[in-house]
Design an enzyme around this catalytic site. Structure first.
Site, PDB file in Angstrom:
ATOM      1  N   LYS A 211      64.309  21.018  40.674  1.00  0.00           N
ATOM      2  CA  LYS A 211      64.013  19.730  41.325  1.00  0.00           C
ATOM      3  C   LYS A 211      62.598  19.278  40.973  1.00  0.00           C
ATOM      4  O   LYS A 211      61.677  20.105  40.927  1.00  0.00           O
ATOM      5  CB  LYS A 211      64.140  19.901  42.842  1.00  0.00           C
ATOM      6  CG  LYS A 211      63.927  18.627  43.635  1.00  0.00           C
ATOM      7  CD  LYS A 211      63.983  18.923  45.138  1.00  0.00           C
ATOM      8  CE  LYS A 211      63.955  17.640  45.966  1.00  0.00           C
ATOM      9  NZ  LYS A 211      63.931  17.925  47.414  1.00  0.00           N
ATOM     10  N   SER A 287      67.491  15.179  49.689  1.00  0.00           N
ATOM     11  CA  SER A 287      66.766  14.614  48.575  1.00  0.00           C
ATOM     12  C   SER A 287      66.991  15.340  47.254  1.00  0.00           C
ATOM     13  O   SER A 287      66.655  14.800  46.211  1.00  0.00           O
ATOM     14  CB  SER A 287      65.275  14.568  48.900  1.00  0.00           C
ATOM     15  OG  SER A 287      64.756  15.869  49.079  1.00  0.00           O
ATOM     16  N   GLY A 308      63.742  20.126  53.332  1.00  0.00           N
ATOM     17  CA  GLY A 308      62.805  19.863  54.423  1.00  0.00           C
ATOM     18  C   GLY A 308      63.521  19.315  55.648  1.00  0.00           C
ATOM     19  O   GLY A 308      63.039  19.391  56.760  1.00  0.00           O
ATOM     20  N   GLY A 309      64.688  18.715  55.409  1.00  0.00           N
ATOM     21  CA  GLY A 309      65.517  18.199  56.499  1.00  0.00           C
ATOM     22  C   GLY A 309      66.938  18.143  55.974  1.00  0.00           C
ATOM     23  O   GLY A 309      67.574  17.105  55.981  1.00  0.00           O
ATOM     24  N   GLY A 310      67.401  19.284  55.470  1.00  0.00           N
ATOM     25  CA  GLY A 310      68.751  19.343  54.903  1.00  0.00           C
ATOM     26  C   GLY A 310      68.818  18.970  53.434  1.00  0.00           C
ATOM     27  O   GLY A 310      69.908  18.828  52.880  1.00  0.00           O
ATOM     28  N   SER A 311      67.666  18.828  52.781  1.00  0.00           N
ATOM     29  CA  SER A 311      67.637  18.291  51.416  1.00  0.00           C
ATOM     30  C   SER A 311      68.352  19.126  50.357  1.00  0.00           C
ATOM     31  O   SER A 311      68.609  18.630  49.263  1.00  0.00           O
ATOM     32  CB  SER A 311      66.195  18.074  50.962  1.00  0.00           C
ATOM     33  OG  SER A 311      65.677  16.935  51.593  1.00  0.00           O
TER      34      SER A 311
HETATM   35  C1  LIG Z   1      59.407  17.976  53.180  1.00  0.00           C
HETATM   36  O1  LIG Z   1      59.108  18.842  52.174  1.00  0.00           O
HETATM   37  C2  LIG Z   1      60.194  19.375  51.509  1.00  0.00           C
HETATM   38  C3  LIG Z   1      59.651  20.330  50.539  1.00  0.00           C
HETATM   39  O2  LIG Z   1      58.283  20.406  50.510  1.00  0.00           O
HETATM   40  C4  LIG Z   1      61.016  18.270  50.846  1.00  0.00           C
HETATM   41  O3  LIG Z   1      62.157  18.736  50.247  1.00  0.00           O
HETATM   42  C5  LIG Z   1      61.393  17.301  51.864  1.00  0.00           C
HETATM   43  O4  LIG Z   1      62.102  16.281  51.269  1.00  0.00           O
HETATM   44  C6  LIG Z   1      60.151  16.810  52.565  1.00  0.00           C
HETATM   45  N1  LIG Z   1      60.633  15.901  53.525  1.00  0.00           N
HETATM   46  C7  LIG Z   1      59.941  14.870  53.912  1.00  0.00           C
HETATM   47  C8  LIG Z   1      60.653  13.965  54.845  1.00  0.00           C
HETATM   48  O5  LIG Z   1      58.809  14.650  53.549  1.00  0.00           O
END
Ligand SMILES: *[C@@H]1O[C@H](CO)[C@@H](O)[C@H](O)[C@H]1NC(C)=O
Ligand SMILES: *[C@@H]1O[C@H](CO)[C@@H](O)[C@H](O)[C@H]1NC(C)=O
Ligand SMILES: *[C@@H]1O[C@H](CO)[C@@H](O)[C@H](O)[C@H]1NC(C)=O
Length: 609
Positions: A211, A287, A308-311
């Site tokens: 990624k 993401s 970071g939130g299910g990404s």
């Molecule tokens: C938080 O960090 C993680 C990895 O560092 C990333 O995958 C995630 O998308 C981030 N999320 C936000 C909302 O910044």
């Protein structure tokens, strides 16, 4: 939950909350109040939010409508804040696992993982004629060993496939960067090692994608933006990439992602929107959208993502692949964009759970990374055992489990039934209180951490370089107060307590992975991105405990909706219980793999007919 005082909730002490199935705690459905916006509406919304006075007012209304003040900011919470989801080391005896010594190298760890897999012939018997089969890491290793093909040939096919898929009519936008020369050079070195009979591990010459949030030479780390790499040059490999290279993996490029990871659709105005291999007019989820899509499309058996939130789990589920997110601290975080500190962690996307396991073995560290937590010994599941692990207890919170589309509910319930019947495992109904509060607390946390970590860059940045949806997200992210941040950490304390109690009586919590399957990409969203907080909340509904509480979690494909889009089932485990999770995921996969379907967009890199 508790009583309301004049403006906020007064929470009962966590220890007095009833977690039994007959609890009076009610399930609060996500109360998302924001219209779906695309095109010029997103632009107008961003402009207004960025205005000094009107923007503040709008943010106030948005946060109030979404109950941020009532449930978090103005709430009365007795528990003290817990800022970091680190977990004590408990050496717990679990069934059918092998403890791995601290002093093994990465290649030795991979060797140990391979020795825990069933042998080839056993596997043949286990998955009788699957209708569709993605090539696994072991398939690549065997093909190279037997000289059926070479890493060079695979690399050539890979490059041809990516080049075709990037162009019309496909426009899949899998990668942000891939360097043909670098790929061919690695492949030549790997081919040489096989010729000399000295491959580094089963990962030698196996294509693996990374990624674009993880540092990896010779590429810049864009984080899905058009500017971050100019302000933060990439100077070396992240630890996890370094470990994969030591095992000989063929690192094939940097996958596409939602800009800065601050969204779950994977629609990216700068690098193109990654399209779902099961239906290219649909999103991949995010993401880590590109990492899920390349695995689904057969370009790599595994890829790295960040969750970071299910990404990791969301795109894995939407693209019909496995997503594994280890316990907070298990995989070293150095060399990953520090977008947030206490919720994001490296995870693995793979075609099968066995492949996720092999990559997990390669990148797991024995040295503490996050903060100064000690790490327990690595534990590997003995997947070669002839008897499946006995007496697993699965916890299920019915109201939450069922808060998804009909197709997902039916498919996930059937899969779970099958799993229990087949192994005689038991499931218990529980109540997980305040799930929606946890989502808001996690949002306040990730938002505060992300805007803090980016603040020095954003000061220097002309906002026109940001995508429109990212501008909106950053405006909202920057609106949280220290009071809200700290109250969110108090909520974290409560949730760590609730989950510890539930997982004291159950091995895992089971849920669907997402509340909706891959939804259509609207053309007007391609340039501006989109704001779809309703679908967004449905996508992250089941992910939060994995991040906010640092618990390990895995998603396994268990079927398809009426239009043929993949559905995932999630297992959330106790801290450091990856071995048990992999065992359970493997049992689930074995019952579903026979019905896996080939995606519309699929490349076969091993056996070109
Ligand atoms: C938080 O960090 C993680 C990895 O560092 C990333 O995958 C995630 O998308 C981030 N999320 C936000 C909302 O910044
Ligand atoms: C399974 O693998 C372990 C570790 O390599 C080995 O010690 C054990 O004998 C194997 N068991 C079976 C049944 O093959
Ligand atoms: C793919 O999704 C679109 C809607 O976005 C739908 O019209 C089309 O029928 C789907 N294709 C298949 C093969 O199901």
């Amino acid at each position: 939950m508790g009583l309301f005082n004049s403006c906020g909730v007064v929470y009962k002490p966590a220890k007095d909350v009833d977690l039994s199935p007959t609890s009076s705690e009610f399930y609060l459905k996500a109360n998302v109040k924001a219209p779906r916006m695309i095109g010029v509406v997103v632009k107008i919304f961003a402009w207004v939010l960025e205005m000094r006075i009107l923007g503040k007012l709008l943010l106030y209304v948005l946060k109030a409508n979404n109950l941020i003040y009532k449930l978090i900011g103005d709430a009365e919470i007795e528990e003290s804040p817990v800022f970091c989801p680190s977990h004590p080391v408990e050496e717990k005896e679990s069934e059918e696992v092998k403890h791995i010594d601290f002093d093994l190298s990465e290649t030795e760890q991979v060797q140990e993982a391979v020795s825990c897999l069933p042998t080839w012939s056993e596997r043949e018997v286990n998955c009788l004629n699957p209708s569709f089969h993605r090539w696994t890491i072991m398939d690549y290793a065997r093909a190279y060993h037997s000289k059926k093909t070479t890493p060079l040939t695979v690399a050539e096919r890979f490059v041809a496939a990516v080049s075709e898929s990037s162009k019309p009519p496909f426009n899949m936008s899998f990668f942000i960067n891939y360097d043909v020369e670098d790929i061919m050079k690695q492949a030549a070195e790997s081919t040489k090692r096989y010729e000399l009979g000295r491959p580094l591990s089963v990962l030698d010459g196996v294509p693996i994608a990374v990624k674009d949030e993880i540092d990896c030479l010779p590429y810049p780390t864009t984080g899905g933006t058009s500017w971050l790499h100019k302000l933060r040059p990439c100077t070396g490999d992240a630890s996890c990439v370094k470990y994969l290279r030591l095992c000989g993996a063929l690192i094939v490029g940097k996958t596409n992602m939602h800009e800065l990871g601050i969204g779950t659709s994977g629609i990216n105005p700068h690098h193109g929107s990654t399209r779902n291999p099961y239906n290219s007019s649909r999103i991949c989820g995010g993401s880590s959208s590109g990492s899920a899509a390349v695995v689904a499309a057969g370009l790599c058996p595994a890829a790295l993502g960040v969750d970071g939130g299910g990404s990791v789990r969301i795109p894995a589920s939407l693209c019909g692949v496995v997503g594994l997110k280890p316990t907070f601290g298990r995989v070293p975080h150095s060399g990953v964009l520090p977008l947030n500190w206490t919720v994001g962690m490296v995870g693995i996307l793979a075609g099968t759970i066995e492949d996720a396991f092999i990559v997990y073995a390669a990148i797991s560290s024995k040295l503490p990374s996050h903060q100064n937590t000690a790490l327990p010994k690595l534990c590997f599941p003995l997947l070669n055992s002839s008897r499946p692990i006995s007496s697993i207890t699965l916890a299920k919170y019915g109201e939450w489990f069922n808060d998804c589309s009909d197709d997902i509910r039916v498919c996930c319930s059937n899969a779970l039934d099958k799993l229990q019947k087949h192994h005689g495992w038991k499931s218990v109904e529980v109540t997980i209180p305040e799930i929606e509060v946890m989502r808001l607390a996690h949002y306040s946390t990730i938002a505060s951490e992300c805007s803090t970590s980016l603040s020095s860059y954003l000061e220097k940045l002309d906002s026109s370089q940001l995508g429109w949806d990212a501008r909106v997200a950053l405006a909202v992210y920057g609106s949280f107060s220290s009071k809200e941040y700290i109250k969110a950490q108090k909520i974290r304390n409560r949730q760590m307590y609730f989950h510890r109690k539930i997982l004291a009586h159950a091995d895992v919590i089971v849920s669907p992975t997402t509340g909706v399957t891959a939804y259509p990409i609207l053309n007007a969203a391609l340039k501006t991105g989109e704001l779809d907080y309703i679908n967004g909340a449905a996508l992250v509904r089941y992910s939060i405990a994995g991040n906010f509480l640092g618990l390990p979690a895995v998603t396994v494909p268990v079927g398809y909706d009426k239009t043929g889009l993949p559905i995932g089932l999630q297992f959330i485990g106790r801290p450091w219980s990856e071995a048990t999770l992999i065992h359970i995921a493997c049992a689930m996969q074995a019952l579903c793999i026979g019905d896996y379907k080939r995606p519309q967009i699929f490349y076969d890199l091993l056996s070109k007919e």
